[in-house]
Design a protein around this motif. Structure first.
Motif, PDB file in Angstrom:
ATOM      1  N   ASN A  43     -11.519  -1.666  10.877  1.00  0.00           N
ATOM      2  CA  ASN A  43     -11.066  -0.424  10.424  1.00  0.00           C
ATOM      3  C   ASN A  43     -11.142  -1.266   9.488  1.00  0.00           C
ATOM      4  O   ASN A  43     -11.872  -0.219   7.563  1.00  0.00           O
ATOM      5  N   LEU A  44     -10.886  -2.481   8.427  1.00  0.00           N
ATOM      6  CA  LEU A  44     -10.790  -2.965   7.007  1.00  0.00           C
ATOM      7  C   LEU A  44     -12.338  -3.169   6.049  1.00  0.00           C
ATOM      8  O   LEU A  44     -12.849  -2.700   6.165  1.00  0.00           O
ATOM      9  N   PRO A  96      -1.503   4.016   3.270  1.00  0.00           N
ATOM     10  CA  PRO A  96      -1.238   3.544   3.673  1.00  0.00           C
ATOM     11  C   PRO A  96      -1.925   3.302   5.339  1.00  0.00           C
ATOM     12  O   PRO A  96      -2.465   4.149   5.503  1.00  0.00           O
ATOM     13  N   LEU A  97      -1.701   2.038   6.340  1.00  0.00           N
ATOM     14  CA  LEU A  97      -3.161   2.191   6.714  1.00  0.00           C
ATOM     15  C   LEU A  97      -2.886   1.993   8.979  1.00  0.00           C
ATOM     16  O   LEU A  97      -3.408   2.356   9.436  1.00  0.00           O
ATOM     17  N   GLN A  98      -1.138   1.414   8.919  1.00  0.00           N
ATOM     18  CA  GLN A  98      -0.679   1.765   9.536  1.00  0.00           C
ATOM     19  C   GLN A  98       0.813   1.765   9.932  1.00  0.00           C
ATOM     20  O   GLN A  98       1.474   1.261   8.697  1.00  0.00           O
ATOM     21  N   GLN A 189       7.319   0.642   9.030  1.00  0.00           N
ATOM     22  CA  GLN A 189       7.306   0.614   8.267  1.00  0.00           C
ATOM     23  C   GLN A 189       6.416   1.247   8.179  1.00  0.00           C
ATOM     24  O   GLN A 189       5.524   0.470   8.766  1.00  0.00           O
ATOM     25  N   TYR A 190       5.806   1.284   6.644  1.00  0.00           N
ATOM     26  CA  TYR A 190       4.264   1.297   6.881  1.00  0.00           C
ATOM     27  C   TYR A 190       3.271  -0.011   6.150  1.00  0.00           C
ATOM     28  O   TYR A 190       4.461  -0.909   5.192  1.00  0.00           O
ATOM     29  N   LEU A 191       2.392   0.065   6.851  1.00  0.00           N
ATOM     30  CA  LEU A 191       1.583  -1.168   6.990  1.00  0.00           C
ATOM     31  C   LEU A 191       0.121  -1.315   5.983  1.00  0.00           C
ATOM     32  O   LEU A 191      -0.183   0.093   5.170  1.00  0.00           O
ATOM     33  N   PHE A 213     -10.699   7.489   4.615  1.00  0.00           N
ATOM     34  CA  PHE A 213     -10.799   6.728   6.072  1.00  0.00           C
ATOM     35  C   PHE A 213      -9.536   7.231   7.486  1.00  0.00           C
ATOM     36  O   PHE A 213      -9.519   7.889   8.629  1.00  0.00           O
ATOM     37  N   ASN A 214      -8.162   7.222   6.334  1.00  0.00           N
ATOM     38  CA  ASN A 214      -7.535   7.449   7.190  1.00  0.00           C
ATOM     39  C   ASN A 214      -7.506   9.732   7.426  1.00  0.00           C
ATOM     40  O   ASN A 214      -7.380  10.120   8.663  1.00  0.00           O
TER      41      ASN A 214
END
Length: 221
Positions: A43-44, A96-98, A189-191, A213-214
């Motif tokens: 993903n990154l 946030p990605l996750q 929590q969001y990462l 991306f999201n």
């Protein structure tokens, strides 16, 4: 086929005339060992390549990964909760990605409705997992380096409960089938992706790329 379509959509969403990064930019990304086997690296890579940067990834013990980016040895840190905003040498890519749900895990068949019902138990958690701070005032808390060590603490009865993300449970459940989720989600929590402050000029383009991306994968907070 779905993955290819999402990839094409992601590339199309990122505005092509935006000057994202200088040609000289290179990024060394430190990722905590807890993310081995996950989709995080891929993903990154997509997010960085969309702005013209090819990242290099290295896996390190979780706390060491954090400190290596704080010190400037590495340029970027995989995913972490926003508690790292307190670190002066880190800047957050504010997308946030996750989402992360935290549970209690147990190997003895007990179930807990929340932290209060387990406050007299012996806890184990992973060093560098900042959510472990929610039980830092409890009298019996042990921090270990890896999921394997935490699982062994439970199965060998050296700890009663493991404070862990659901992802950690999925990582160990086949090797340690006696370990079960022993509570509802007690923390969410969001990462976020973090950069060393020396790479602050990449925040804006990476936020644009991460948002695209999201959107392409329909990530819903």
């Amino acid at each position: 086929m779905r993955t290819r379509i999402l990839g094409l959509l992601f590339c199309a969403i990122v505005t092509p005339n935006y000057v994202f990064a200088q040609a000289s930019d290179s990024i060394k990304v430190a990722i905590g060992d807890i993310y081995k086997g996950s989709a995080l690296e891929d993903n990154l890579k997509k997010i960085y390549e969309a702005v013209g940067i090819k990242p290099e990834f290295t896996y390190l013990p979780n706390e060491r990964a954090i400190q290596s980016v704080v010190s400037g040895q590495y340029d970027a840190l995989g995913l972490r909760i926003d508690a790292l905003d307190q670190e002066a040498n880190l800047v957050r890519v504010n997308v946030p990605l996750q989402a992360m749900n935290v549970h209690l895990l147990s190997a003895n068949g007990d179930f807990y409705q929340g932290l209060d019902t387990a406050k007299d138990k012996t806890f184990v958690s992973i060093l560098g997992a900042r959510y472990s701070d929610i039980v830092k005032e409890y009298k019996d808390r042990h921090l270990v380096q890896s999921e394997q060590q935490a699982a062994l603490m439970l199965t060998k009865k050296r700890a009663d409960v493991w404070l862990a993300s659901y992802w950690s449970y999925l990582n160990v459940k086949d090797e340690f089938p006696e370990i079960k989720v022993a509570s509802p989600s007690i923390h969410k929590q969001y990462l976020y992706h973090y950069l060393n402050v020396s790479k602050s000029h990449l925040i804006e383009p990476l936020e644009v790329s991460a948002q695209a991306f999201n959107q392409a994968r329909s990530f819903d907070k």
